[in-house]
Structure formats: structure tokens, C-alpha cells
Design an enzyme around this catalytic site. Structure first.
Site, mmCIF file in Angstrom:
data_model
loop_
_atom_site.group_PDB
_atom_site.id
_atom_site.type_symbol
_atom_site.label_atom_id
_atom_site.label_comp_id
_atom_site.label_asym_id
_atom_site.label_seq_id
_atom_site.Cartn_x
_atom_site.Cartn_y
_atom_site.Cartn_z
ATOM 1 N N ARG A 129 0.812 -1.233 0.000
ATOM 2 C CA ARG A 129 0.000 0.000 0.000
ATOM 3 C C ARG A 129 0.840 1.275 0.000
ATOM 4 N NH1 ARG A 129 -2.540 -3.113 3.811
ATOM 5 N NH2 ARG A 129 -4.393 -4.197 3.008
ATOM 6 N N LYS A 151 1.758 11.811 -10.027
ATOM 7 C CA LYS A 151 0.884 10.934 -10.821
ATOM 8 C C LYS A 151 1.674 9.723 -11.298
ATOM 9 C CE LYS A 151 -2.181 14.173 -13.162
ATOM 10 N NZ LYS A 151 -2.715 14.384 -14.526
ATOM 11 N N GLU A 193 6.907 20.663 -23.866
ATOM 12 C CA GLU A 193 6.388 20.916 -22.509
ATOM 13 C C GLU A 193 7.085 22.132 -21.881
ATOM 14 O OE1 GLU A 193 3.786 19.327 -21.401
ATOM 15 O OE2 GLU A 193 3.809 17.363 -22.405
ATOM 16 N N LYS A 235 5.986 23.643 -13.104
ATOM 17 C CA LYS A 235 5.238 22.437 -12.730
ATOM 18 C C LYS A 235 5.123 22.340 -11.208
ATOM 19 C CE LYS A 235 3.635 18.010 -13.155
ATOM 20 N NZ LYS A 235 3.322 16.876 -14.003
ATOM 21 N N GLU A 245 -6.405 16.445 -9.251
ATOM 22 C CA GLU A 245 -6.699 16.887 -10.617
ATOM 23 C C GLU A 245 -7.459 18.218 -10.699
ATOM 24 O OE1 GLU A 245 -6.017 16.450 -14.519
ATOM 25 O OE2 GLU A 245 -5.454 14.949 -13.054
ATOM 26 N N ARG A 249 -4.336 22.747 -11.486
ATOM 27 C CA ARG A 249 -3.514 21.761 -12.178
ATOM 28 C C ARG A 249 -3.938 21.628 -13.641
ATOM 29 N NH1 ARG A 249 -0.660 16.500 -9.605
ATOM 30 N NH2 ARG A 249 0.421 15.894 -11.498
ATOM 31 N N ASN A 253 -2.665 21.297 -18.825
ATOM 32 C CA ASN A 253 -3.257 20.651 -20.002
ATOM 33 C C ASN A 253 -3.242 21.543 -21.240
ATOM 34 O OD1 ASN A 253 -3.866 18.050 -19.545
ATOM 35 N ND2 ASN A 253 -6.047 18.371 -19.145
ATOM 36 N N HIS A 256 -3.128 20.171 -24.737
ATOM 37 C CA HIS A 256 -3.304 18.720 -24.611
ATOM 38 C C HIS A 256 -4.677 18.219 -25.050
ATOM 39 C CE1 HIS A 256 0.512 18.920 -22.605
ATOM 40 N NE2 HIS A 256 0.512 17.640 -22.292
ATOM 41 N N HIS A 260 -3.919 15.256 -27.250
ATOM 42 C CA HIS A 260 -4.288 13.869 -26.940
ATOM 43 C C HIS A 260 -5.120 13.260 -28.068
ATOM 44 C CE1 HIS A 260 -3.707 14.539 -22.344
ATOM 45 N NE2 HIS A 260 -2.666 13.905 -22.853
ATOM 46 N N HIS A 272 4.471 12.531 -28.179
ATOM 47 C CA HIS A 272 3.599 13.361 -27.353
ATOM 48 C C HIS A 272 3.854 14.861 -27.584
ATOM 49 C CE1 HIS A 272 1.171 14.534 -23.931
ATOM 50 N NE2 HIS A 272 2.204 15.162 -23.397
HETATM 51 N N1 LIG Z 1 2.958 11.113 -14.515
HETATM 52 C C1 LIG Z 1 2.908 12.245 -15.182
HETATM 53 O O1 LIG Z 1 2.562 13.297 -14.630
HETATM 54 C C2 LIG Z 1 3.294 12.242 -16.631
HETATM 55 C C3 LIG Z 1 3.418 13.465 -17.306
HETATM 56 C C4 LIG Z 1 3.821 13.425 -18.647
HETATM 57 C C5 LIG Z 1 4.068 12.223 -19.276
HETATM 58 N N2 LIG Z 1 3.926 11.053 -18.579
HETATM 59 C C6 LIG Z 1 4.190 9.769 -19.228
HETATM 60 O O2 LIG Z 1 5.552 9.760 -19.641
HETATM 61 C C7 LIG Z 1 5.699 8.850 -20.741
HETATM 62 C C8 LIG Z 1 6.580 9.477 -21.773
HETATM 63 O O3 LIG Z 1 7.818 9.786 -21.186
HETATM 64 P P1 LIG Z 1 9.134 10.026 -22.091
HETATM 65 O O4 LIG Z 1 8.849 10.955 -23.191
HETATM 66 O O5 LIG Z 1 10.211 10.334 -21.131
HETATM 67 O O6 LIG Z 1 9.316 8.646 -22.800
HETATM 68 P P2 LIG Z 1 10.002 7.233 -22.416
HETATM 69 O O7 LIG Z 1 10.042 6.995 -20.970
HETATM 70 O O8 LIG Z 1 9.313 6.246 -23.264
HETATM 71 O O9 LIG Z 1 11.489 7.458 -22.936
HETATM 72 C C9 LIG Z 1 11.717 7.727 -24.306
HETATM 73 C C10 LIG Z 1 12.794 6.811 -24.873
HETATM 74 O O10 LIG Z 1 14.076 7.237 -24.460
HETATM 75 C C11 LIG Z 1 14.805 6.181 -23.829
HETATM 76 N N3 LIG Z 1 15.638 6.850 -22.855
HETATM 77 C C12 LIG Z 1 15.254 7.405 -21.690
HETATM 78 N N4 LIG Z 1 16.273 8.078 -21.147
HETATM 79 C C13 LIG Z 1 17.323 7.950 -21.995
HETATM 80 C C14 LIG Z 1 18.639 8.444 -21.991
HETATM 81 N N5 LIG Z 1 19.071 9.268 -21.027
HETATM 82 N N6 LIG Z 1 19.455 8.107 -23.014
HETATM 83 C C15 LIG Z 1 18.998 7.338 -24.032
HETATM 84 N N7 LIG Z 1 17.754 6.853 -24.110
HETATM 85 C C16 LIG Z 1 16.924 7.169 -23.085
HETATM 86 C C17 LIG Z 1 13.732 5.300 -23.290
HETATM 87 O O11 LIG Z 1 14.221 3.986 -23.071
HETATM 88 C C18 LIG Z 1 12.686 5.371 -24.399
HETATM 89 O O12 LIG Z 1 13.008 4.552 -25.485
HETATM 90 C C19 LIG Z 1 4.308 8.525 -21.210
HETATM 91 O O13 LIG Z 1 3.981 7.211 -20.812
HETATM 92 C C20 LIG Z 1 3.418 9.528 -20.482
HETATM 93 O O14 LIG Z 1 2.123 9.017 -20.211
HETATM 94 C C21 LIG Z 1 3.547 11.051 -17.277
HETATM 95 ZN ZN LIG Z 2 2.199 16.516 -21.813
#
Ligand SMILES: NC(=O)c1ccc[n+]([C@@H]2O[C@H](COP(=O)([O-])OP(=O)(O)OC[C@H]3O[C@@H](n4cnc5c(N)ncnc54)[C@H](O)[C@@H]3O)[C@@H](O)[C@H]2O)c1
Ligand SMILES: [Zn+2]
Length: 368
Positions: A129, A151, A193, A235, A245, A249, A253, A256, A260, A272
Site C-alpha cells: 500500500r 501521478k 512541454e 510544474k 486533478e 492543475r 493541459n 493537450h 491527446h 507526445h
Molecule cells: N505522470 C505524469 O505526470 C506524466 C506526465 C507526462 C508524461 N507522462 C508519461 O511519460 C511517458 C513518456 O515519457 P518520455 O517521453 O520520457 O518517454 P520514455 O520513458 O518512453 O522514454 C523515451 C525513450 O528514451 C529512452 N531513454 C530514456 N532516457 C534515456 C537516456 N538518457 N538516453 C537514451 N535513451 C533514453 C527510453 O528507453 C525510451 O526509449 C508517457 O507514458 C506519459 O504518459 C507522465
Molecule cells: Zn504533456
């Protein structure tokens, strides 16, 4: 939010404080491993290090550092990118934690992009938990967005991020060195972003990007650290005001709602940030159609995003699919279609159920 002043080699600390949750620090700098023990806390013995293959060498290095400091590291490699955010992957991690007798005082550390922080954060939120999680984001998007705010989540066959939990981290370490190996397209996508943070809350970000847009497209650029810090502050301020949410906050968006929808219609083949880029131009054009935003700000969106190599147009024959997708977006509330729009730079607001004419007029501005 408070920020400690720092020189080029001193880490910068941004404190996130949201009502009802312990505060935590987001630390930005180069070579931050010495900061990790404080974030792990005094009780930690086992440290589960969750990472994708791209970070394997760095994970091995951290494993040695942790072991030398007396912890018991458990290195857990997960699938790359979105494939990590899967129930089967979470279930495998739960078994591995169980087999290692991972207790309430042990800590999950994520090392990777937003997919890794979302998955690792979700496993930390659900194991016993909730155990501590520390994020070591390695993409620009994860540093300025995914790792901050609490999140976490995984995907289901029905859609992205449908299962998850709010679980703020015990700390976030943004080591800028990790950006050097990131593919340029991922770095540029993360810049969308950063641009968003500029338009909704910090115009200095826009000035810095415009002063050297070619440099800004690479982590070796002259303003990387300041851009990352400023976007993190935006942020952090927003989530400090409101972790859940509701309320402010929602300004995160910006771009977005259409973004999206584009991702969905493209079946997630678009990055994205690229989708959000078009979405921000659309939101600006919509605000202008509604008489709320000056046309010069719409033009500034176009010129800056183009200079950063981000897209500002989308297929003209997809309006019906996009508008259907926007109506089912989980972030739209009830039956109303909501957009974050700007009244001027740094002053976001909500536009609910825009007149149909404005929606199509704004679409004509991004259609190609
Ligand atoms: N929780 C939140 O508030 C929030 C906000 C925005 C996005 N997200 C989520 O984040 C995800 C997207 O994140 P992202 O764009 O970082 O993508 P990702 O985590 O898929 O990383 C992108 C690619 O880069 C590679 N990688 C990562 N770091 C690296 C490095 N230093 N050197 C070489 N390769 C590297 C990864 O293995 C992957 O192939 C989505 O799933 C999205 O839903 C969450
Ligand atoms: Zn975003």
C-alpha cells in the site's frame, strides 16, 4: 515552492509542497549521486532500481555505488518506453519485490523516462500500500513533467493511463548529464512541454528559447539548465497549489485537448510533444477566434515551435475523428468540451464548450 540560489556546479533545489503530503525536493545539476542517500531515508536497506535497457550501464554504475554505501540493490530491467506501462510488467515487479522480502522501509528508485517513472511510481504506490519512491528522470519530459507531481500509472487495452495512483516521490534528482545520450527527437519532443510552461506561466522561457532556438534543440545548448529549472518551477508551483486533478492543475493541459486527440487518431505513432505542439497552436487560434487572445501571440506560437523543429499543422481531413476523440478524452469533464486557453502570455483560463464555429475556424488554422 522555494528555490535555493545556486552557481553552475551547485545543485539547484526546488521544493514541492502540497497540502496533505510530505514535501519533497527536485534537485537539478550534474553528478547528483551523493544526494541519493538523503532521499532514500535512514530506514532504507533494499533499493529496487527500475530501468529500461537504454539505461543499463548507468544502472550498473548506480548498483555499485549503492552496494558500496551499504544498501542492498535489486536491479530490475523493464521493457522500453510505453511497453513498460503494462499490468504484466507491474505484476513481475511485485513478484520480484516479494521474493526479495521488500519491506515498508525499502525504496523504489526509477531511472528512465516518463514511462519508467510512471511504472515504477505505480509499483511503489501499490506495494504494501505504498513505499517510498525516488525518481531519477533521464529524459527532458520526465525531468520537467512526469517525475514531478505524484501521478503514476499504467495503460490498459482500452487506453493510456487508465489505472494509476497519486503517489508523490520522496525526491527527484535531475542529472543533466543523462540528457546527452537521449535521441534528439525525444529531446525536442520534451521541449514542447518547456514551451508550454513558458506560455502558461513564465515568459522568460520563451525569450531564452527564441534567443537561440538552434542551440535549444540540443542538451548541449547554452540555456539547457535554466530552461529545465524554470520549467520544473512552473510544474512544481502548479502541483504545490493543487496536487489532485481539480483546479489549477488543469492549466498544465494547455495544448493537450487536441494533442491527446491527435495521439489517439495517430494510434500513438506521433510523439507526445509533437502532438502537444500542434495542440498549443490550435488552443491559441481558438482563443483568438473567441476574441480572447491577440493574433500576435498566435503568431509567436508558430514561429517559436517552428524554430524548434516542432510541428504546427496536422491533416486537414481528420477533423471529425479528432473532435470525436476530444469528446471522450478522460480529462474533459461531464459532457462539456474544455480547453485551456490564454488571455495573454502567463494568464491561462478555461474555455468550456466553445462555439462550433470557433472550433472549426481554429482547425482551419492548423490544417494542411
Ligand atoms: N505522470 C505524469 O505526470 C506524466 C506526465 C507526462 C508524461 N507522462 C508519461 O511519460 C511517458 C513518456 O515519457 P518520455 O517521453 O520520457 O518517454 P520514455 O520513458 O518512453 O522514454 C523515451 C525513450 O528514451 C529512452 N531513454 C530514456 N532516457 C534515456 C537516456 N538518457 N538516453 C537514451 N535513451 C533514453 C527510453 O528507453 C525510451 O526509449 C508517457 O507514458 C506519459 O504518459 C507522465
Ligand atoms: Zn504533456
Amino acid at each position: 515552492v522555494s528555490t535555493a540560489e545556486a552557481g553552475p556546479d551547485t545543485p539547484t533545489r526546488v521544493t514541492v509542497t502540497s497540502a496533505g503530503d510530505p514535501q519533497y525536493q527536485v534537485v537539478v545539476g550534474t553528478g547528483l549521486d551523493a544526494e541519493l542517500p538523503v532521499m532514500l531515508g535512514e530506514q532504507a536497506v533494499r533499493v529496487a532500481l527500475v530501468h529500461p535497457a537504454a539505461l543499463r550501464a548507468r544502472a550498473a554504475e548506480l548498483e555499485m555505488t549503492l552496494a558500496a554505501a551499504g544498501y542492498r540493490p535489486l536491479v530490475l530491467e523493464v521493457p522500453d518506453a510505453e511497453a513498460a506501462k503494462d499490468l504484466a510488467v507491474a505484476a513481475r515487479l511485485w513478484s520480484q519485490l516479494g521474493q526479495d522480502s521488500f519491506t515498508r522501509s525499502d525504496v523504489v528508485v526509477t531511472l528512465g523516462g516518463g514511462a519508467t517513472t510512471d511504472l515504477g511510481g505505480f509499483v511503489a504506490a501499490t506495494w504494501l500500500r505504498g513505499v517510498r519512491v525516488v525518481h531519477l528522470p533521464t529524459t527532458l519530459l520526465a525531468m520537467v513533467d512526469a517525475a514531478i507531481g505524484g501521478k503514476t500509472g499504467i495503460d490498459t487495452a482500452e487506453g493510456k493511463n487508465l489505472v494509476g495512483a497519486f503517489h508523490p516521490p520522496a525526491g527527484v534528482l535531475c542529472d543533466l548529464r543523462s540528457l546527452a545520450s537521449l535521441p534528439q527527437a525525444d529531446y525536442v519532443s520534451g521541449l514542447a512541454e518547456v514551451v508550454k510552461a513558458g506560455f502558461i506561466a513564465d515568459p522568460v522561457i520563451l525569450d531564452l528559447l527564441e534567443s537561440d532556438p538552434v542551440g535549444a534543440r540540443s542538451p548541449a545548448g547554452p540555456h539547457t539548465r535554466e530552461l529545465v529549472e524554470r520549467a520544473i518551477q512552473v510544474k512544481a508551483r502548479v502541483v504545490s497549489a493543487d496536487l489532485r486533478e481539480a483546479g489549477v492543475r488543469e492549466i498544465l493541459n494547455y495544448g493537450h485537448t487536441l494533442g491527446h486527440a491527435i495521439e489517439k487518431v495517430e494510434q500513438y505513432r506521433w510523439r507526445h510533444g509533437a502532438a502537444v505542439s500542434v495542440g498549443m497552436v490550435y488552443a491559441a487560434a481558438l482563443a483568438s477566434a473567441a476574441g480572447r487572445l491577440d493574433e500576435t501571440v498566435v503568431a509567436r506560437h508558430r514561429s517559436l515551435l517552428t524554430a524548434l523543429d516542432l510541428p504546427i499543422t496536422y491533416r486537414g481531413d481528420r477533423w471529425e475523428a479528432l473532435s470525436a476523440a476530444m469528446r471522450v478524452d478522460k480529462k474533459t469533464r461531464g459532457d462539456s468540451l474544455r480547453f485551456i486557453v490564454l488571455d495573454r502570455i502567463g494568464h491561462p483560463g478555461v474555455l468550456s464548450d466553445p462555439e462550433p464555429g470557433w472550433l472549426t475556424q481554429a482547425y482551419a488554422e492548423v490544417a494542411r
